[in-house]
Design a protein around this motif. Structure first.
Motif, PDB file in Angstrom:
ATOM      1  N   GLN A 265      48.702  43.018  17.986  1.00  8.50           N
ATOM      2  CA  GLN A 265      48.541  41.698  18.581  1.00  8.50           C
ATOM      3  C   GLN A 265      47.745  41.857  19.870  1.00  8.50           C
ATOM      4  OE1 GLN A 265      49.625  38.996  17.059  1.00  8.50           O
ATOM      5  NE2 GLN A 265      50.865  39.991  15.480  1.00  8.50           N
ATOM      6  N   LEU A 266      47.349  40.741  20.454  1.00  5.57           N
ATOM      7  CA  LEU A 266      46.664  40.742  21.748  1.00  5.57           C
ATOM      8  C   LEU A 266      47.643  40.304  22.823  1.00  5.57           C
ATOM      9  CD1 LEU A 266      43.278  39.090  20.709  1.00  5.57           C
ATOM     10  CD2 LEU A 266      43.637  41.486  21.327  1.00  5.57           C
ATOM     11  N   TRP A 267      47.557  40.962  23.994  1.00  3.69           N
ATOM     12  CA  TRP A 267      48.482  40.705  25.094  1.00  3.69           C
ATOM     13  C   TRP A 267      47.686  40.514  26.374  1.00  3.69           C
ATOM     14  CZ3 TRP A 267      53.555  40.627  23.473  1.00  3.69           C
ATOM     15  CH2 TRP A 267      53.819  41.244  22.234  1.00  3.69           C
ATOM     16  N   VAL A 268      48.145  39.600  27.236  1.00  2.00           N
ATOM     17  CA  VAL A 268      47.409  39.312  28.470  1.00  2.00           C
ATOM     18  C   VAL A 268      48.382  39.075  29.616  1.00  2.00           C
ATOM     19  CG1 VAL A 268      47.255  36.827  27.963  1.00  2.00           C
ATOM     20  CG2 VAL A 268      45.608  37.872  29.529  1.00  2.00           C
ATOM     21  N   ALA A 269      47.979  39.527  30.808  1.00  8.98           N
ATOM     22  CA  ALA A 269      48.720  39.253  32.041  1.00  8.98           C
ATOM     23  C   ALA A 269      47.756  39.396  33.205  1.00  8.98           C
ATOM     24  CB  ALA A 269      49.914  40.190  32.207  1.00  8.98           C
ATOM     25  N   GLY A 270      48.120  38.809  34.339  1.00  8.38           N
ATOM     26  CA  GLY A 270      47.264  38.874  35.510  1.00  8.38           C
ATOM     27  C   GLY A 270      48.052  39.139  36.768  1.00  8.38           C
ATOM     28  N   SER A 271      47.325  39.332  37.868  1.00 10.42           N
ATOM     29  CA  SER A 271      47.952  39.540  39.175  1.00 10.42           C
ATOM     30  C   SER A 271      46.925  39.293  40.256  1.00 10.42           C
ATOM     31  CB  SER A 271      48.506  40.968  39.296  1.00 10.42           C
ATOM     32  OG  SER A 271      47.454  41.895  39.513  1.00 10.42           O
ATOM     33  N   ASP A 272      47.382  39.252  41.501  1.00  3.92           N
ATOM     34  CA  ASP A 272      46.459  39.282  42.613  1.00  3.92           C
ATOM     35  C   ASP A 272      45.866  40.678  42.712  1.00  3.92           C
ATOM     36  OD1 ASP A 272      46.908  36.618  43.354  1.00  3.92           O
ATOM     37  OD2 ASP A 272      48.664  37.167  44.549  1.00  3.92           O
ATOM     38  N   ALA A 273      44.645  40.766  43.234  1.00  2.64           N
ATOM     39  CA  ALA A 273      43.956  42.063  43.313  1.00  2.64           C
ATOM     40  C   ALA A 273      44.182  42.684  44.680  1.00  2.64           C
ATOM     41  CB  ALA A 273      42.460  41.875  43.072  1.00  2.64           C
ATOM     42  N   PRO A 274      44.774  43.869  44.731  1.00  2.00           N
ATOM     43  CA  PRO A 274      44.897  44.569  46.015  1.00  2.00           C
ATOM     44  C   PRO A 274      43.583  45.264  46.368  1.00  2.00           C
ATOM     45  CG  PRO A 274      45.876  45.879  44.272  1.00  2.00           C
ATOM     46  CD  PRO A 274      45.387  44.601  43.622  1.00  2.00           C
ATOM     47  N   ASP A 275      43.337  45.468  47.653  1.00  5.75           N
ATOM     48  CA  ASP A 275      42.115  46.169  48.053  1.00  5.75           C
ATOM     49  C   ASP A 275      42.118  47.609  47.566  1.00  5.75           C
ATOM     50  OD1 ASP A 275      41.058  43.944  49.270  1.00  5.75           O
ATOM     51  OD2 ASP A 275      41.894  44.442  51.243  1.00  5.75           O
ATOM     52  N   SER A 276      43.293  48.213  47.499  1.00  2.29           N
ATOM     53  CA  SER A 276      43.435  49.562  46.945  1.00  2.29           C
ATOM     54  C   SER A 276      44.756  49.620  46.196  1.00  2.29           C
ATOM     55  CB  SER A 276      43.376  50.629  48.039  1.00  2.29           C
ATOM     56  OG  SER A 276      44.479  50.499  48.916  1.00  2.29           O
ATOM     57  N   TYR A 277      44.833  50.532  45.252  1.00  4.69           N
ATOM     58  CA  TYR A 277      46.018  50.617  44.406  1.00  4.69           C
ATOM     59  C   TYR A 277      46.074  51.986  43.744  1.00  4.69           C
ATOM     60  CZ  TYR A 277      42.565  49.746  40.728  1.00  4.69           C
ATOM     61  OH  TYR A 277      41.471  49.836  39.891  1.00  4.69           O
TER      62      TYR A 277
ATOM     63  N   VAL B 153      48.794  36.521  22.721  1.00  4.06           N
ATOM     64  CA  VAL B 153      47.820  35.450  22.466  1.00  4.06           C
ATOM     65  C   VAL B 153      47.113  35.741  21.144  1.00  4.06           C
ATOM     66  CG1 VAL B 153      47.463  34.924  24.896  1.00  4.06           C
ATOM     67  CG2 VAL B 153      46.014  36.637  23.796  1.00  4.06           C
ATOM     68  N   GLY B 154      46.500  34.721  20.597  1.00  2.00           N
ATOM     69  CA  GLY B 154      45.755  34.874  19.361  1.00  2.00           C
ATOM     70  C   GLY B 154      44.286  35.136  19.625  1.00  2.00           C
ATOM     71  N   HIS B 155      43.625  35.703  18.628  1.00  2.00           N
ATOM     72  CA  HIS B 155      42.182  35.880  18.725  1.00  2.00           C
ATOM     73  C   HIS B 155      41.500  34.516  18.731  1.00  2.00           C
ATOM     74  CE1 HIS B 155      38.165  36.095  16.927  1.00  2.00           C
ATOM     75  NE2 HIS B 155      38.060  37.224  17.589  1.00  2.00           N
ATOM     76  N   ALA B 156      40.551  34.323  19.645  1.00  3.53           N
ATOM     77  CA  ALA B 156      39.805  33.067  19.748  1.00  3.53           C
ATOM     78  C   ALA B 156      40.741  31.871  19.869  1.00  3.53           C
ATOM     79  CB  ALA B 156      38.867  32.890  18.557  1.00  3.53           C
TER      80      ALA B 156
END
Length: 507
Positions: A63-75, A8-11
């Motif tokens: 560069q800027l990099w982004v990703a997501g996931s569901d949050a586990p209670d523990s990991y 992704v780009g800045h701003a």
């Protein structure tokens, strides 16, 4: 760089649906692979969406990099394999009761109950009957002793606790604990009316009002506020450099005072006031509050303003140069600065140090050069770093940046600048509709280093999460590392050479 993270780009506002949604195991693996290739953590945080809890990770290379996931209670803790995730994981545990199994030093960050009605991960006494009670790190041995400093300090200073494990005068380990004045800035932004956001953001760290407000303004502009014109971008750049000038000059004076060399201490104290008064002239506030707003700035830069500021800078430049020369050519000063509180480049890389603290260790990263915004894209910001990582290197980085900021401001005050006069129409704080279901991340080189804000909106264009990161969040552990194998009497000197923010960390 092959990765499932999205570049992704800045701003740059993007639809949240474009952010890769990975399984947590895949997010963990990809993030650690990026880190192994030298990537640094910009953000790693949790946020609620409906009944679910999500994670978002933003990293940077060139560069800027982004990703997501569901949050586990523990990991399985990422920190166990990469120190750069250390505080981010502790923060998520405190805010959302997510347990990083195997985290090497698991304790609270800011003494606040978590954001969900869940059992506390840090014990019954945490935040309730006995605030702040937890086991400090201790070194075993008959001749080992501990020295506890704070959280209440003499003078006008915010609270922070420093616990030294020593053998004689030699420090084996320093544990730093902050969070005594957690103000709940991020939840407050979710509740406050949008026209109050700039005022709240300017109080994240009062000496970094311009840096943080610039991050916010750029994010809101990406999400729907009007873009600033070239004149406003020039004024914003000048404001940020005045903030850098005043703070660096003040720190050089404080370092002089810590080694009992009073002439530069007095000179720098007075010159810091002169630079603060230039910010006052620019926007009516010595700390730069009220200057930056989404869409531009609240005050123009007139011909009279340029003439006055140019004249004051010309008068001060010689004084600044002479004071810097006096400080670094005095043998008694150099004998205290050189070799004191050294942090190696390897340790700085592991910890993810930013700003002058990182550049003093040989890490040349500077947001103004790597992710230029405002008028920095039109300026030559050289790649510059020092290598010794000690008090001397941190002080010299400040001196170098003082002279660089003088050059930048003097250049931008000239007319015309790149054939564009410094003219702009002042804007007022206004409420603008934000793009729905969007993501944006902004970075700026505040005077302590990389400041960053990350905003997520929901389907109605309302804030879903506002995440703030002050550069001190990265750098406090650098101060702890600097004290290893150093005399405890050198703590004030090392502390001032970093000069980190309590409130920027506490939020």
């Amino acid at each position: 760089m092959p990765t499932r993270f999205l570049q992704v780009g800045h701003a740059e506002a993007i639809e949240r649906d474009r952010i890769p949604h990975l399984s947590f195991d895949e997010l963990r693996r990809q993030a650690l692979e990026l880190a192994a290739r030298g990537a640094k953590v910009v953000h790693f945080f949790a946020y609620p969406e409906g009944d679910a809890l999500k994670l978002l990770c933003v990293m940077r290379t060139d560069q800027l990099w982004v990703a997501g996931s569901d949050a586990p209670d523990s990991y399985p803790s990422l920190t166990a394999e990469c120190e750069r995730f250390h505080l981010f994981e502790r923060e998520m545990a405190e805010q959302y009761a997510l347990r990083p199994e195997g985290h090497p030093w698991f304790k609270m960050v800011r003494y606040h109950p978590n954001y969900r009605d869940l059992p506390d991960l840090f014990g019954n006494e945490y935040g309730q009957d006995i605030p702040g009670k937890y086991d400090y790190y201790s070194v075993a041995g008959d001749e080992i002793h501990q020295v506890a400093v704070g959280p209440v300090h003499a003078g006008v200073i915010e609270p922070g606790h420093f616990r030294f494990n020593c053998i004689g005068e030699r420090v084996l380990h320093l544990e730093i604990h902050l969070g005594y004045q957690h103000r709940g800035v991020e939840p407050l932004l979710m509740q406050a009316a949008p026209h109050r956001w700039p005022v709240i953001i300017e109080g994240v760290a009062g000496d970094t009002a311009v840096g943080h407000c610039l991050c916010m303004a750029q994010a809101l502009e990406a999400l729907g506020a009007p873009a600033p014109n070239p004149g406003a971008r020039i004024i914003r750049t000048i404001g940020l450099e005045f903030e850098r000038l005043a703070n660096h000059v003040g720190d050089l004076g404080a370092l002089s005072g810590d080694v009992a060399f009073l002439p530069p201490a007095n000179y720098c104290g007075r010159m810091r006031g002169d630079f603060l008064n230039m910010s006052l002239w620019l926007c009516g506030n010595r700390m730069g509050k009220g200057l930056v707003r989404p869409g531009g700035v609240r005050f123009p830069l007139t011909d009279e303003d340029r003439q006055v500021l140019t004249g004051r800078l010309a008068e001060l430049r010689t004084q600044v140069e002479h004071t810097i020369d006096l400080l670094f050519t005095t043998s008694s000063v150099r004998s205290r600065f050189e070799g004191c509180g050294a942090v190696s480049r390897a340790d700085a890389e592991h910890l993810g140090l930013v700003g002058p603290a990182g550049r003093a260790c040989g890490i040349a990263y500077d947001v103004r050069r790597c992710f230029p915004t405002e008028h920095y894209a039109e300026l030559l910001i050289p790649e510059h770093a020092r290598t010794t990582g000690d008090v001397d290197a941190r002080a010299r980085m400040r001196a170098d940046e003082v002279l660089q900021s003088l050059d930048i401001i003097e250049l931008l005050l000239k007319e015309p600048v790149q054939t564009e006069p410094v003219q702009t129409e002042p804007v007022q704080t206004a409420v603008h509709a934000l793009a729905p279901s969007s993501f944006v991340v902004t970075l700026n080189e505040a005077w302590r280093g990389e400041a960053s804000h990350c905003l997520l909106t929901d389907a109605e264009g309302k804030l879903l999460r506002y995440k703030i990161k002050d550069p001190s969040f990265h750098n406090w552990n650098g101060l702890a590392m600097a004290l290893r194998d150093t005399g405890i009497s050198d703590f004030p000197l090392n502390n001032k050479s970093f000069n980190l923010s309590y409130c920027g960390y506490d939020l």
